[in-house]
Write a protein that holds these residues in place. Structure first.
Motif, PDB file in Angstrom:
ATOM      1  N   ASN A   3       0.953  -1.258  -0.009  1.00 16.48           N
ATOM      2  CA  ASN A   3       0.043  -0.206  -0.111  1.00 16.48           C
ATOM      3  C   ASN A   3       0.889   1.106  -0.118  1.00 16.48           C
ATOM      4  O   ASN A   3       0.642   2.161  -0.658  1.00 16.48           O
ATOM      5  CB  ASN A   3      -0.991   0.112   1.126  1.00 16.48           C
ATOM      6  N   GLU A   7       0.906   4.066  -2.980  1.00 16.66           N
ATOM      7  CA  GLU A   7       0.719   5.599  -2.959  1.00 16.66           C
ATOM      8  C   GLU A   7       2.116   6.446  -3.271  1.00 16.66           C
ATOM      9  O   GLU A   7       1.875   7.387  -3.935  1.00 16.66           O
ATOM     10  CB  GLU A   7       0.474   5.671  -1.199  1.00 16.66           C
ATOM     11  N   ARG A  10       1.939   6.611  -6.988  1.00 17.24           N
ATOM     12  CA  ARG A  10       0.702   7.606  -7.421  1.00 17.24           C
ATOM     13  C   ARG A  10       1.289   8.993  -7.146  1.00 17.24           C
ATOM     14  O   ARG A  10       1.247   9.895  -8.121  1.00 17.24           O
ATOM     15  CB  ARG A  10      -0.680   7.333  -6.432  1.00 17.24           C
ATOM     16  N   GLU A  11       2.020   9.313  -6.035  1.00 22.67           N
ATOM     17  CA  GLU A  11       2.743  10.425  -5.909  1.00 22.67           C
ATOM     18  C   GLU A  11       3.548  11.065  -6.759  1.00 22.67           C
ATOM     19  O   GLU A  11       3.778  11.941  -7.359  1.00 22.67           O
ATOM     20  CB  GLU A  11       3.293  10.630  -4.413  1.00 22.67           C
TER      21      GLU A  11
END
Length: 130
Positions: A3, A7, A10-11
């Motif tokens: 996870n 994230e 995605r950043e």
């Protein structure tokens, strides 16, 4: 964790979009991507060494790391289109790895529940036998 890697990926994609808009220097994208790549490799290695039953997950994470490495090379050229493609593919693989890990976990839980039910049935059968 997967996870956390998802994230962070995605950043990185948000940062890449900012660089395309001119809100961020493209050269500044390499260092965080290198850090993400190292973390992804580390997770792939830890999973492969510690959890043989998760070899498919480790493989997907390793493939994502290879794409992150390609993204780093593209960022340094700079070829932001190629970097974005590699990063999006890496994100997809990380998400696939998470889905695979969740499915394997659910399967293992189901096997444990089935074994517990069989044990209870066997205990009842033994108790009912004179």
């Amino acid at each position: 964790s997967l996870n956390g890697l998802i994230e962070r990926q995605r950043e990185q994609l948000r940062n890449l979009d900012a660089a395309r808009r001119g809100d961020r220097d493209a050269a500044s994208l390499a260092r965080p991507m290198i850090d993400l790549y190292a973390a992804t490799l580390d997770l792939a290695d830890r999973v492969a060494v510690s959890f043989a039953e998760l070899s498919s997950v480790a493989g997907l994470v390793a493939e994502a790391a290879a794409l992150q490495d390609a993204a780093i090379a593209s960022i340094r050229r700079p070829n932001l289109d190629a970097a974005e493609m590699s990063e999006r593919d890496a994100l997809r693989l990380l998400e696939d790895a998470l889905g695979e890990a969740e499915q394997l976990d659910a399967d293992a839980e189901q096997r444990e529940q089935d074994a517990a039910r069989r044990a209870v049935r066997a205990a009842y059968a033994d108790a009912a036998t004179p």
